[in-house]
Scaffold this motif. Structure first.
Motif, short mmCIF file in Angstrom:
data_model
loop_
_atom_site.label_atom_id
_atom_site.label_comp_id
_atom_site.label_asym_id
_atom_site.label_seq_id
_atom_site.Cartn_x
_atom_site.Cartn_y
_atom_site.Cartn_z
N GLY A 34 13.74 -67.74 84.47
CA GLY A 34 13.36 -68.14 85.82
C GLY A 34 12.48 -67.12 86.54
O GLY A 34 12.31 -67.20 87.75
N GLU A 35 11.91 -66.19 85.79
CA GLU A 35 11.08 -65.15 86.40
C GLU A 35 9.65 -65.59 86.65
O GLU A 35 8.97 -65.02 87.51
N ILE A 36 9.15 -66.55 85.87
CA ILE A 36 7.79 -67.04 86.04
C ILE A 36 7.78 -68.56 85.94
O ILE A 36 8.69 -69.17 85.37
N GLU A 37 6.73 -69.16 86.48
CA GLU A 37 6.55 -70.61 86.39
C GLU A 37 5.29 -70.98 85.63
O GLU A 37 5.09 -72.14 85.29
N SER A 38 4.42 -69.99 85.40
CA SER A 38 3.20 -70.26 84.65
C SER A 38 3.00 -69.17 83.60
O SER A 38 3.55 -68.08 83.69
N PHE A 39 2.19 -69.49 82.63
CA PHE A 39 1.97 -68.64 81.46
C PHE A 39 0.58 -68.01 81.54
O PHE A 39 -0.28 -68.27 80.71
N THR A 40 0.39 -67.16 82.53
CA THR A 40 -0.93 -66.58 82.80
C THR A 40 -1.44 -65.75 81.64
O THR A 40 -2.59 -65.92 81.21
N GLU A 41 -0.62 -64.84 81.14
CA GLU A 41 -1.07 -63.97 80.05
C GLU A 41 -1.35 -64.80 78.79
O GLU A 41 -2.35 -64.56 78.11
N THR A 42 -0.51 -65.77 78.51
CA THR A 42 -0.73 -66.62 77.35
C THR A 42 -2.04 -67.38 77.49
O THR A 42 -2.82 -67.48 76.54
#
Length: 166
Positions: A34-42
């Motif tokens: 639940g720490e992120i909602e999107s996969f920016t680095e990926t």
């Protein structure tokens, strides 16, 4: 010819793919926690991998012209050994290009699925993800294996052929 450049770019695709997979594993854990909602680095590593694949395609396109020039430039050869090495060189270069194009196409298909899965995951959660890129990754790996087999001895062929041309 840019054979070495092409091989370096293909190797870079593999490195980019490992970076993308590692980023996804990290971010998936963060997503599950639940720490992120999107996969920016990926997504960033995915974009970098696509750019490397685009670079590979440009180099393969350029190499096709170089193969045609080699054929035209060596048509005058009549010595049996020179003709044999010319034919082997052209055949191996053609297979090299063909197998790397298959690698490129399968990687693009796999990344399309990965990207769709990421979008679906971000929008609808894990349960909605259904695309499986693995068969494309496997076919890409098989294409690289065939490529390596096809170009075995190419350097020797080219060296001998160059000796007749000069």
């Amino acid at each position: 010819m840019g054979l070495e450049t092409i091989i370096q770019i293909a190797e870079q695709v593999g490195e980019d793919d490992e970076a993308r997979r590692a980023a996804f594993r990290r971010e998936l854990q963060q997503y599950d926690d639940g720490e992120i909602e999107s996969f920016t680095e990926t997504n960033d590593t995915l974009a970098a991998e696509r750019e490397t694949l685009n670079e590979l395609k440009r180099e393969l396109d350029s190499e096709e012209g170089n193969i045609e020039e080699l054929v035209e430039y060596t048509e005058f050869l009549t010595v049996e050994q020179a003709v044999e090495h010319r034919e082997e060189t052209v055949d191996k270069l053609g297979k090299h290009n063909k197998h790397l194009r298959t690698f490129h196409a399968e990687m693009i298909r796999a990344l399309d699925i990965v990207e769709t899965n990421l979008d679906t995951l971000e929008a609808n959660g894990r349960e909605a993800v259904c695309g499986n890129p693995q068969p494309h990754f496997e076919r890409a790996g098989e294409a690289l294996k065939k490529h390596n087999e096809a170009v075995e001895g190419l350097g020797t062929n080219m060296t001998i052929l160059n000796a007749y041309i000069v």
